[in-house]
Design a protein around this motif. Sequence first.
Motif, PDB file in Angstrom:
ATOM      1  N   ALA A   1     -14.725  -3.534  -6.466  1.00 48.38           N
ATOM      2  CA  ALA A   1     -13.416  -2.388  -6.516  1.00 48.38           C
ATOM      3  C   ALA A   1     -12.351  -2.729  -7.637  1.00 48.38           C
ATOM      4  O   ALA A   1     -11.284  -3.494  -8.368  1.00 48.38           O
TER       5      ALA A   1
ATOM      6  N   TYR B   1       0.588  -1.010   0.120  1.00 49.59           N
ATOM      7  CA  TYR B   1      -0.190   0.006   0.232  1.00 49.59           C
ATOM      8  C   TYR B   1       1.098   0.989  -0.682  1.00 49.59           C
ATOM      9  O   TYR B   1       2.007   1.167   1.204  1.00 49.59           O
TER      10      TYR B   1
ATOM     11  N   ASN C   1      -9.550 -11.896  -6.672  1.00 52.25           N
ATOM     12  CA  ASN C   1      -8.324 -11.233  -7.804  1.00 52.25           C
ATOM     13  C   ASN C   1      -9.159 -11.755  -9.623  1.00 52.25           C
ATOM     14  O   ASN C   1      -8.499 -12.956  -9.289  1.00 52.25           O
TER      15      ASN C   1
ATOM     16  N   ASN D   1      -0.868   1.355  -5.140  1.00 49.79           N
ATOM     17  CA  ASN D   1      -0.374  -0.234  -4.520  1.00 49.79           C
ATOM     18  C   ASN D   1       0.454  -0.188  -5.375  1.00 49.79           C
ATOM     19  O   ASN D   1       1.023  -0.437  -6.708  1.00 49.79           O
TER      20      ASN D   1
ATOM     21  N   ARG E   1     -10.931  -6.453  -8.440  1.00 52.79           N
ATOM     22  CA  ARG E   1     -10.925  -7.298  -6.899  1.00 52.79           C
ATOM     23  C   ARG E   1     -12.517  -7.124  -6.132  1.00 52.79           C
ATOM     24  O   ARG E   1     -13.013  -6.242  -5.513  1.00 52.79           O
TER      25      ARG E   1
ATOM     26  N   ASN F   1     -10.774   2.032  -5.517  1.00 49.27           N
ATOM     27  CA  ASN F   1     -11.828   1.963  -4.350  1.00 49.27           C
ATOM     28  C   ASN F   1     -11.083   3.049  -3.051  1.00 49.27           C
ATOM     29  O   ASN F   1     -10.162   2.869  -2.040  1.00 49.27           O
ATOM     30  N   ASN F   2     -10.648   4.234  -3.520  1.00 49.16           N
ATOM     31  CA  ASN F   2      -9.659   5.511  -3.425  1.00 49.16           C
ATOM     32  C   ASN F   2     -10.486   6.231  -2.693  1.00 49.16           C
ATOM     33  O   ASN F   2      -9.699   7.372  -1.788  1.00 49.16           O
TER      34      ASN F   2
ATOM     35  N   GLN G   1      -0.319  -0.872  -9.566  1.00 51.97           N
ATOM     36  CA  GLN G   1      -1.565  -0.888  -9.154  1.00 51.97           C
ATOM     37  C   GLN G   1      -2.767   0.553  -9.148  1.00 51.97           C
ATOM     38  O   GLN G   1      -2.338   0.874  -7.667  1.00 51.97           O
TER      39      GLN G   1
ATOM     40  N   LYS H   1      -5.675   2.795  -7.872  1.00 52.08           N
ATOM     41  CA  LYS H   1      -7.095   1.312  -7.616  1.00 52.08           C
ATOM     42  C   LYS H   1      -8.301   2.840  -7.811  1.00 52.08           C
ATOM     43  O   LYS H   1      -8.507   4.204  -7.510  1.00 52.08           O
TER      44      LYS H   1
ATOM     45  N   TYR I   1      -9.846  -2.118 -10.667  1.00 49.04           N
ATOM     46  CA  TYR I   1      -7.961  -1.476 -11.550  1.00 49.04           C
ATOM     47  C   TYR I   1      -7.460  -1.333 -11.954  1.00 49.04           C
ATOM     48  O   TYR I   1      -7.452  -2.217 -12.959  1.00 49.04           O
TER      49      TYR I   1
ATOM     50  N   GLU J   1     -12.754   2.643   0.254  1.00 48.87           N
ATOM     51  CA  GLU J   1     -12.116   1.234   0.775  1.00 48.87           C
ATOM     52  C   GLU J   1     -11.557   0.431   0.560  1.00 48.87           C
ATOM     53  O   GLU J   1     -11.940  -0.321   0.002  1.00 48.87           O
TER      54      GLU J   1
END
Length: 407
Positions: free
Chosen positions: A121, A66, A158, A72, A148, A109-110, A105, A107, A123, A116
Amino acid sequence: MNFNNIRVYFALFPILLCTAVSAQTVDSRFVAGLSAIFMDYQGPISGDYLQYKTFSPGISVSAHGYVNPLLNISVNSAFVPETNYPLGNGEFLSTAVTDVNLVGQFKSNNGKIFKEQAFFAPYLSTGIGLNAASNNLRWYVPAILGMRFRINQHVSFNLEGAYKFAIDGKQQHIAYSGGFVFGLPSNQPSQRPPQNRPAEPSQLISQADKQLDTDGDGIPDVDDRCPEERGLVTFFGCPAPEESNEPPQEAPKPVYAETSTEEVVIKPQPLEEPEILDNTLTKNSQPSQADIDFLAEAMDNVYFDVASNELTPDSYKVLDRVAEILKKYPDYKLKVSGYTDNQGGEKTNKILSVTRAFNVKRYLVYQKDIPLSRIISNGYSSAKPIADNSTPVGRSKNRRVEFELVR
């Protein structure tokens, strides 16, 4: 293609998967993944990207770190025991392939697109990679679309599709994978950044009043671990144990129950007195002005997760200092008072204020060896505001936990 090798691979895959599951723990900034991967070199040549007969199965392991809510960093390694690797001029070599890449990566889901902790989610990932087949080494740039699915706070599933652009213009290939990612072991507290001031659950859970309560104990079934037996808030809605007076070792989650508009005192079940190791206390001492001032200012530095009674990591530093002050004055007790703003219903805010104050008490008793009898905790909902509730800044100040030394 040697199907015996394929059968061996699929026989080993569940064993590897179970090994990974048993090694995981909660709440970490690093996760590991284990996936089945299917690789194809013929699709980009023929233009048929979904011809399953040309795909070769393998296994992939990965590690993800993270960086921030948007990004990520991932390292992925895959091994395909046998595939048709193109040599050019329509010729293929049946060989094993090893593939490694390092990607960023990005994302969704930010917190801006999806939360989050969202179940779903998507990506995007890209970076640099290298694959080796026999004596052939090829660098490539991957373009990855992934999805995800969050199973719980420890495990996610995933799905990925990747097109890998060969830097030298040859051996482009595609790969599809599906597998699990797991939180790596960590003894550190949650690394989520503290909120300036959390919103009240009434702002986030608009249907709290309509939740079903089968046993009529005032705790909705969604928060009740014993939905068919009347119980207590301290025991997550279950009856108090007959052979033990200890509450559960983890802090209770916020619950939303029916209460009257009158002031309600919710008393948790008795806790065991911890062993006191500090024998250097001096009685009859008066609190210094510096210590009194610190306790008065501590309410501005104790935070909780959004719509929760769980303390954030930064709050423990303040509570450690509160414990030191309390140990200096053994003739005094500590009064811990929880408050909320005036947003939402009184019943929801009442329970939240009580459980927040109780979790402060729980930490001081179990983690800092403060005698249970020296701490008095209660919650007062939106009573006694210290600022104007009509403004966001004022409401933020009113969501607080106060500390006071009393005889």
